[in-house]
Design an enzyme around this catalytic site. Sequence first.
Site, PDB file in Angstrom:
ATOM      1  N   CYS A  98      -5.109  15.820  10.512  1.00 23.95           N
ATOM      2  CA  CYS A  98      -3.893  15.651   9.722  1.00 23.95           C
ATOM      3  C   CYS A  98      -3.924  16.548   8.506  1.00 23.95           C
ATOM      4  CB  CYS A  98      -3.750  14.200   9.283  1.00 23.95           C
ATOM      5  SG  CYS A  98      -3.680  13.099  10.680  1.00 23.95           S
ATOM      6  N   ILE A 130      -2.772   5.196   3.402  1.00 23.67           N
ATOM      7  CA  ILE A 130      -2.762   6.346   4.328  1.00 23.67           C
ATOM      8  C   ILE A 130      -1.336   6.846   4.531  1.00 23.67           C
ATOM      9  CG2 ILE A 130      -3.083   7.024   6.747  1.00 23.67           C
ATOM     10  CD1 ILE A 130      -5.668   5.477   6.740  1.00 23.67           C
ATOM     11  N   ALA A 165      -0.259   8.764   1.447  1.00 25.95           N
ATOM     12  CA  ALA A 165      -0.937  10.062   1.345  1.00 25.95           C
ATOM     13  C   ALA A 165      -0.463  11.037   2.416  1.00 25.95           C
ATOM     14  CB  ALA A 165      -2.450   9.864   1.451  1.00 25.95           C
ATOM     15  N   GLU A 166      -0.195  10.532   3.606  1.00 26.69           N
ATOM     16  CA  GLU A 166       0.155  11.401   4.736  1.00 26.69           C
ATOM     17  C   GLU A 166       1.617  11.842   4.737  1.00 26.69           C
ATOM     18  OE1 GLU A 166      -1.767  12.953   6.511  1.00 26.69           O
ATOM     19  OE2 GLU A 166      -3.260  11.785   7.560  1.00 26.69           O
ATOM     20  N   SER A 167       2.521  10.916   4.491  1.00 23.43           N
ATOM     21  CA  SER A 167       3.945  11.237   4.682  1.00 23.43           C
ATOM     22  C   SER A 167       4.845  10.748   3.555  1.00 23.43           C
ATOM     23  CB  SER A 167       4.442  10.594   5.986  1.00 23.43           C
ATOM     24  OG  SER A 167       4.410   9.179   5.859  1.00 23.43           O
TER      25      SER A 167
END
Length: 194
Positions: free
Chosen positions: A7, A78, A81-83
């Site tokens: 990712c 998560i 942080a990711e999206s």
Amino acid sequence: SALGLFCVSFPWTASADIYRYKDERGVWHFTNIKSDKRYKLYIRSYPKKAAQYIRDYDGIIKQASSKFRVEQSLIKAIIKAESYFDHKAVSRKGARGLMQLMPGTAESMAVEDPFDPEENIFGGTRYLSELLDRFKNDKVLALAAYNAGPERVQEHKGVPPFPETRSFVEKVLQYYQEYNSGTTRGGKPGFSAE
């Protein structure tokens, strides 16, 4: 064999437009930065506050947390942080949706539509649960594996020396602490399902 989850953590905002183009081999390319004139607008996103996204997905996160025995606060961290809670997010490397699943990982977690919030959260949480089991509940190693792949973590006997991976782990742990303490705007303390 690697599940292929690599990712990319680059600055996603909840209002990022998505562009795409199809190359001569018929392969679609997606980006949030129109770096080439071949890219055409695919999805126009509109700003929404993170707190609203958390409310939208709270029920799904609770169910996934309970089913896979992963703390809600870690799942939320998560996703943020990711999206940044944008279910239409696409990375430059092809990771998709809220928890930024790579196609191979999505397939192995039985996720048919990575842009579907429920499928993505359940698939991402299931994968995270497997990584936590594999690394004996060591959150740092599990998060590093979530970003760089479990084989790379084992190969380096710890967090791989990739700036992106180290930054990802640090960012998720910061959000995790904030969600646990209730200091993240719009966040609620997570519970441990253990």
